[in-house]
Design an enzyme around this catalytic site. Structure first.
Site, PDB file in Angstrom:
ATOM      1  N   THR A  56     -41.583  24.035  -8.798  1.00 28.38           N
ATOM      2  CA  THR A  56     -41.679  22.576  -8.451  1.00 28.38           C
ATOM      3  C   THR A  56     -41.974  21.970  -9.749  1.00 28.38           C
ATOM      4  OG1 THR A  56     -43.951  22.710  -8.305  1.00 28.38           O
ATOM      5  CG2 THR A  56     -42.649  23.121  -6.276  1.00 28.38           C
ATOM      6  N   HIS A  57     -41.313  20.646  -9.851  1.00 27.56           N
ATOM      7  CA  HIS A  57     -41.294  20.003 -11.049  1.00 27.56           C
ATOM      8  C   HIS A  57     -40.632  20.783 -12.273  1.00 27.56           C
ATOM      9  CE1 HIS A  57     -44.175  17.374  -8.722  1.00 27.56           C
ATOM     10  NE2 HIS A  57     -44.625  18.668  -8.250  1.00 27.56           N
ATOM     11  N   LYS A  92     -19.103  29.319 -28.884  1.00 25.17           N
ATOM     12  CA  LYS A  92     -19.689  28.651 -27.513  1.00 25.17           C
ATOM     13  C   LYS A  92     -18.651  29.191 -26.141  1.00 25.17           C
ATOM     14  CE  LYS A  92     -21.801  25.608 -26.798  1.00 25.17           C
ATOM     15  NZ  LYS A  92     -21.672  24.175 -27.086  1.00 25.17           N
ATOM     16  N   SER A 146     -15.382  25.839 -27.351  1.00 29.31           N
ATOM     17  CA  SER A 146     -15.612  24.730 -28.200  1.00 29.31           C
ATOM     18  C   SER A 146     -14.276  24.675 -29.270  1.00 29.31           C
ATOM     19  CB  SER A 146     -16.909  24.728 -29.084  1.00 29.31           C
ATOM     20  OG  SER A 146     -16.890  23.942 -30.302  1.00 29.31           O
ATOM     21  N   GLU A 165     -20.343  21.861 -14.763  1.00 26.77           N
ATOM     22  CA  GLU A 165     -20.340  20.426 -14.995  1.00 26.77           C
ATOM     23  C   GLU A 165     -19.318  19.594 -14.500  1.00 26.77           C
ATOM     24  OE1 GLU A 165     -22.023  20.895 -19.704  1.00 26.77           O
ATOM     25  OE2 GLU A 165     -20.092  21.326 -19.405  1.00 26.77           O
ATOM     26  N   SER A 193       0.858  -1.163  -0.040  1.00 29.54           N
ATOM     27  CA  SER A 193       0.006  -0.077  -0.234  1.00 29.54           C
ATOM     28  C   SER A 193       0.728   1.251   0.015  1.00 29.54           C
ATOM     29  CB  SER A 193      -0.885   0.037   1.374  1.00 29.54           C
ATOM     30  OG  SER A 193      -0.196  -0.233   2.445  1.00 29.54           O
TER      31      SER A 193
HETATM   32  N1  ARG Z   1      -1.111  -1.602   5.218  1.00 28.32           N
HETATM   33  C1  ARG Z   1      -2.280  -2.210   6.108  1.00 28.32           C
HETATM   34  C2  ARG Z   1      -3.576  -1.383   5.963  1.00 28.32           C
HETATM   35  O1  ARG Z   1      -3.764  -0.369   5.371  1.00 28.32           O
HETATM   36  C3  ARG Z   1      -2.033  -2.220   7.577  1.00 28.32           C
HETATM   37  C4  ARG Z   1      -1.272  -3.537   7.899  1.00 28.32           C
HETATM   38  C5  ARG Z   1      -1.901  -4.399   8.651  1.00 28.32           C
HETATM   39  N2  ARG Z   1      -1.483  -5.588   8.241  1.00 28.32           N
HETATM   40  C6  ARG Z   1      -1.600  -6.908   8.877  1.00 28.32           C
HETATM   41  N3  ARG Z   1      -1.010  -7.816   8.267  1.00 28.32           N
HETATM   42  N4  ARG Z   1      -1.918  -6.985  10.040  1.00 28.32           N
HETATM   43  O2  ARG Z   1      -4.910  -1.708   6.505  1.00 28.32           O
END
Ligand code: ARG
Length: 498
Positions: free
Chosen positions: A155-156, A283, A277, A290, A23
């Protein structure tokens, strides 16, 4: 033929496998919270005598040196790390040796990441509230500048009754006010420390969990270790509050988009903030509203993703929870950017007041007023409604004819008509009659504006008190090592009164 390999597909290439599980590519964003949390954890360990004060000093200095490198862009996250927690701890141990390896005593990444996420959510909520208040202020200013402008109320999406533009704009103020309330409620539930929950069962070391909470200026500690590491309800709740906000922005933008069309022509798009555009030279497009409307889809997607990942998770920590981050980061980033864009767009916007008025003159907008008037002269409302409906059908959408028919009818129905009695048939008269609290009458709208102004002041005070708590993260990171920890705990008048 030799024995068949049990594995029919080859083992995945290890870097692809790592990319799937790691992560660090996104949770690096939590580094400030992670280091502040580690400082608080080390402090708790030292106070309990689990680590020596010498080790604490080394850990503290090491973590702060990492923070300095991170702030100066001199720290390279290692993509081979499983997550930022591992990466920072590894670097710490490389820098200070054995003491670094003691930091994780009595802690798991499960309570560590739960804490980091809570600190992130707490901070992000304040950033969002700050941006909402800027938008609220812009709305109040616009309402103050357009006090006598009338437009059709719908409304609507059909003409209903005339309203003041300031009343229409302030409607969004109160939606935003509730968004702030929701975020602030969520802030309070989020602002408790899970540290000490360990992996799932709590810690066997004799620590005082409240020390870390105090140091991080959190309201208190979580009650149950299994609950602490297993839930992200605070993240889902924040994502909901942000989604509701995003829906409010999207609806507002939908109106701005319609108002800018040739059919409405209620607003002039600001040239510098509108698109063009590549083919049609004439335009001018409402790109900003948007995009805000479109981006609300991403925000809702993030909410649904977080809720879905929580569904059916058994206690306690499960790796699924790692999937909360990218979604929640995107939710906060997108809504924050949308608020910023809308506030600037509105500040540059011009209303076409003449066109709004012209439009409000069409569509028998005072028909309800006529029925109300007949009611004040003794006719039951249902009968009055029926009678005016007939007149409306006879007029067949012709406002002038409707007014004439109304006059004729009134001359028969209501003897003793005094001058001014029929003022309601004009738009101003209709608006002035809506005097009950919360209605569009000018005095009521003026009161609303005053209330809105005091809400803004109250919100500013709320932000200040929240900022006192959230700013502790940066204070902890930048405080010279060896400074007494008690000096960062500080006193929060709001907290102390709780
Ligand atoms: N990277 C993990 C998370 O974001 C946290 C680590 C927990 N990992 C584990 N093996 N207990 O949730």
């Amino acid at each position: 033929m030799g024995p068949r390999s049990k594995r029919s597909t080859p083992a995945p290439a290890s870097d692809e496998f790592l990319r799937f599980t790691s992560s660090v590519a996104f949770d690096y964003k939590l580094w400030r919270y992670d280091i502040a949390g580690s400082l608080a954890h080390a402090h708790t360990l030292a106070e309990a005598g689990v680590i020596t004060s010498r080790d604490f000093d080394k850990i503290s200095a090491g973590l702060k040196s990492i923070a300095v490198d991170l702030m100066n862009g001199r720290f390279e996250f290692d993509s081979a790390s499983e997550d930022l927690h591992m990466d920072i701890e590894k670097t710490l141990t490389e820098r200070i040796g054995d003491a670094g390896a003691k930091l994780h005593t009595g802690r798991s990444r499960n309570d560590q990441v739960a804490l980091d996420m809570r600190l992130y959510v707490r901070d992000s909520i304040v950033d969002l509230i700050e941006r909402i208040v800027l938008l609220q202020e812009t709305i109040v200013r616009m309402a103050a500048e357009t006090t006598d402008v009338i437009l059709p109320g719908y409304t609507h999406l059909q003409h209903g009754q005339p309203v003041l533009l300031s009343h229409h704009l302030l409607a969004y103020f109160w939606k935003l006010e509730r968004d702030i309330e929701r975020l602030s409620d969520c802030y309070n539930r989020t602002n408790v420390s899970p540290l000490g929950a360990g992996a799932l069962a709590g810690t066997a070391f004799p620590i005082d969990r409240t020390l870390a909470a105090k140091m991080l200026r959190m309201h208190g500690v979580t009650e149950n270790s299994l609950d602490s590491v297993s839930d992200r309800d605070f993240a889902a709740e924040a994502a909901f509050a942000a989604s509701m906000l995003s829906i409010h922005l999207s609806s507002f933008c939908e109106e701005l988009i319609m108002w800018s069309s040739q059919e409405f022509r209620f607003i002039h798009l600001p040239k510098e903030l509108s698109g063009g555009s590549s083919m049609m030279p004439q335009k001018l497009n409402p790109d900003i509203p948007e995009l805000i409307r479109g981006k609300s889809g991403r925000v809702l997607g993030g909410l649904v993703a977080i809720l879905t990942l929580l569904k059916s998770l058994p206690l306690a920590y499960n790796r699924d929870l790692q999937e909360d981050k990218e979604n929640l980061f995107d939710v906060f980033d997108t809504v924050g950017a949308s608020l910023h864009a809308l506030t600037h767009f509105l500040a540059e916007l011009e209303f076409n007041e003449v066109r709004m008025r012209e439009s409000a003159e069409v569509g028998l907008m005072t028909a309800t007023d006529l029925a109300d008037f007949l009611t004040t002269r003794g006719m039951p409302f249902r009968a009055a409604h029926g009678l005016v409906k007939e007149l409306a059908e006879l007029a067949d959408g012709d406002d002038k004819k409707f007014r004439e028919l109304a006059m004729d009818k009134l001359a028969v129905q209501s003897k003793k008509l005094e001058s001014g009695d029929l003022d309601f048939l004009a738009l101003e008269g209709s608006i002035e009659k809506r005097t009950a609290e919360g209605g569009t009458a000018p005095e009521g709208v003026a009161q609303q504006k005053e209330k809105a102004t005091s809400s803004v002041a109250k919100n500013r005070a709320l932000i200040k008190s929240m900022r006192f708590q959230t700013s502790v993260v940066d204070e902890l990171l930048s405080q010279p090592s060896g400074a007494s920890n008690s000096s960062v705990v500080g006193n929060d008048p709001v907290l102390d009164a709780r």
